[in-house]
Design a protein around this motif. Structure first.
Motif, PDB file in Angstrom:
ATOM      1  N   GLU A   1      11.567  27.868  48.050  1.00  0.00           N
ATOM      2  CA  GLU A   1      10.523  26.895  47.682  1.00  0.00           C
ATOM      3  C   GLU A   1      11.110  25.491  47.754  1.00  0.00           C
ATOM      4  OE1 GLU A   1       9.105  27.253  43.712  1.00  0.00           O
ATOM      5  OE2 GLU A   1       7.952  25.415  43.816  1.00  0.00           O
ATOM      6  N   GLN A   2      10.391  24.619  48.435  1.00  0.00           N
ATOM      7  CA  GLN A   2      10.860  23.252  48.578  1.00  0.00           C
ATOM      8  C   GLN A   2      10.441  22.480  47.342  1.00  0.00           C
ATOM      9  OE1 GLN A   2       9.945  21.735  52.433  1.00  0.00           O
ATOM     10  NE2 GLN A   2      10.451  19.653  51.902  1.00  0.00           N
ATOM     11  N   GLN A   3      11.415  21.959  46.623  1.00  0.00           N
ATOM     12  CA  GLN A   3      11.121  21.311  45.349  1.00  0.00           C
ATOM     13  C   GLN A   3      10.681  19.860  45.513  1.00  0.00           C
ATOM     14  OE1 GLN A   3      15.071  22.494  43.793  1.00  0.00           O
ATOM     15  NE2 GLN A   3      13.960  23.375  42.087  1.00  0.00           N
ATOM     16  N   PHE A  25       6.902  16.296  43.975  1.00  0.00           N
ATOM     17  CA  PHE A  25       7.968  17.169  43.522  1.00  0.00           C
ATOM     18  C   PHE A  25       7.447  18.164  42.488  1.00  0.00           C
ATOM     19  CE2 PHE A  25       8.187  14.124  40.065  1.00  0.00           C
ATOM     20  CZ  PHE A  25       8.001  12.900  40.701  1.00  0.00           C
ATOM     21  N   SER A  26       8.053  19.340  42.472  1.00  0.00           N
ATOM     22  CA  SER A  26       7.619  20.400  41.570  1.00  0.00           C
ATOM     23  C   SER A  26       8.495  20.499  40.325  1.00  0.00           C
ATOM     24  CB  SER A  26       7.620  21.753  42.295  1.00  0.00           C
ATOM     25  OG  SER A  26       8.922  22.044  42.778  1.00  0.00           O
ATOM     26  N   ILE A  27       9.603  19.762  40.307  1.00  0.00           N
ATOM     27  CA  ILE A  27      10.522  19.853  39.180  1.00  0.00           C
ATOM     28  C   ILE A  27      10.139  18.855  38.094  1.00  0.00           C
ATOM     29  CG2 ILE A  27      12.442  20.632  40.591  1.00  0.00           C
ATOM     30  CD1 ILE A  27      13.502  17.745  40.537  1.00  0.00           C
ATOM     31  N   ARG A  68       3.703  14.002  39.118  1.00  0.00           N
ATOM     32  CA  ARG A  68       4.831  14.438  39.940  1.00  0.00           C
ATOM     33  C   ARG A  68       4.754  13.881  41.360  1.00  0.00           C
ATOM     34  NH1 ARG A  68       6.455  20.479  37.741  1.00  0.00           N
ATOM     35  NH2 ARG A  68       6.200  19.961  35.542  1.00  0.00           N
ATOM     36  N   THR A  91      17.085  15.545  37.786  1.00  0.00           N
ATOM     37  CA  THR A  91      16.772  16.689  36.947  1.00  0.00           C
ATOM     38  C   THR A  91      17.384  16.454  35.570  1.00  0.00           C
ATOM     39  OG1 THR A  91      18.766  17.988  37.354  1.00  0.00           O
ATOM     40  CG2 THR A  91      17.020  18.096  38.998  1.00  0.00           C
TER      41      THR A  91
ATOM     42  N   ASP B  59      23.892  23.806  44.197  1.00  0.00           N
ATOM     43  CA  ASP B  59      22.855  24.707  44.700  1.00  0.00           C
ATOM     44  C   ASP B  59      23.348  25.648  45.794  1.00  0.00           C
ATOM     45  OD1 ASP B  59      20.710  21.876  44.391  1.00  0.00           O
ATOM     46  OD2 ASP B  59      20.955  23.534  42.982  1.00  0.00           O
TER      47      ASP B  59
END
Lengths: 108, 113
Positions: A1-3, A25-27, A68, A91, B59
């Motif tokens: 999954e591309q964050q 962005f999903s983060i 986001r 993050t 990562d």
């Protein structure tokens, strides 16, 4: 999954045109940084902001953390603006995650 | 602006050989990072460090080791280099409490034959 997703992947402009680069962005993050990179060159920090709008010269970054997303507006583009623009939300783990970038080419 | 240098700038290695990439920063930053950049993947974090003596997995740590013998120096070690590790490697440093403020080195282009 591309964050971290950036759009467009590439963009060609005529000199003096404006550019709008998008980042989603999903983060979970507290702020977003934008970097610039010439082909094969080191990354240079352009702007970072936790939310709202921040300007530096011809660059304006707008970030809406709750939604986001972040954008980078380049006004009156110049040939020397050509390169790759990377979005990097941080993050909570003392690191940032980079998008794949938008490749900008400004033509004379 | 923080000064981050990398050596070598270019390296050609053979499969199965050992490669060490070095990074030095002169601004007393606590955090240091190693990334690789590949077409289609962007920048990906390999290892990072909070200070001398510490290393943390990023990562994509498989196939890589890191060493932080001092505040100024951070090395990336490929014990058994493979062609899939051909890439451009970037080192960065930053303040402990500001992960977004990273200062990058010029990069090392590594080719594994």
């Amino acid at each position: 999954e591309q964050q971290v997703q950036q759009s467009p992947a590439s963009l060609v402009l005529q000199e003096a045109e404006n550019a709008e680069l998008q980042c989603s962005f999903s983060i979970f993050t507290n702020q977003v940084q934008w970097f610039y990179q010439r082909p094969g060159g080191r990354l240079v920090s352009l702007l970072y902001n936790p939310s709202g709008t921040k300007q530096s010269g011809r660059l304006t970054s707008t970030t809406v953390i709750k939604e986001r997303r972040s954008s980078l507006h380049i006004s009156s583009s110049q040939i020397t603006d050509s390169g790759t623009y990377l979005c990097a939300p941080d993050t909570n783990a003392y690191k940032v995650i980079f998008g794949k970038g938008t490749h900008l080419h400004v033509l004379p | 602006e923080a000064a981050v240098t990398q050596s070598p700038r270019n390296k050609v290695a053979v499969t199965g050989g050992k490669v060490t990439l070095s990074c030095n920063q002169t601004n007393n930053h606590n955090n240091m990072y190693w990334y690789r950049q590949d077409t289609g993947h962007g920048l990906r974090l390999i290892h990072y460090s909070y200070g001398a003596g510490s290393t943390e997995k990023g990562d994509i740590p498989d196939g890589y080791k890191a060493s932080r013998p001092s505040q100024e120096n951070f090395s990336l070690i490929l014990e058994l280099a493979t062609p899939s590790q051909t890439s451009v490697y970037f080192c960065a440093s930053g303040d402990r409490d500001k992960p977004h403020e990273q200062y990058f080195g010029p990069g090392t282009r590594l080719t594994v034959l």
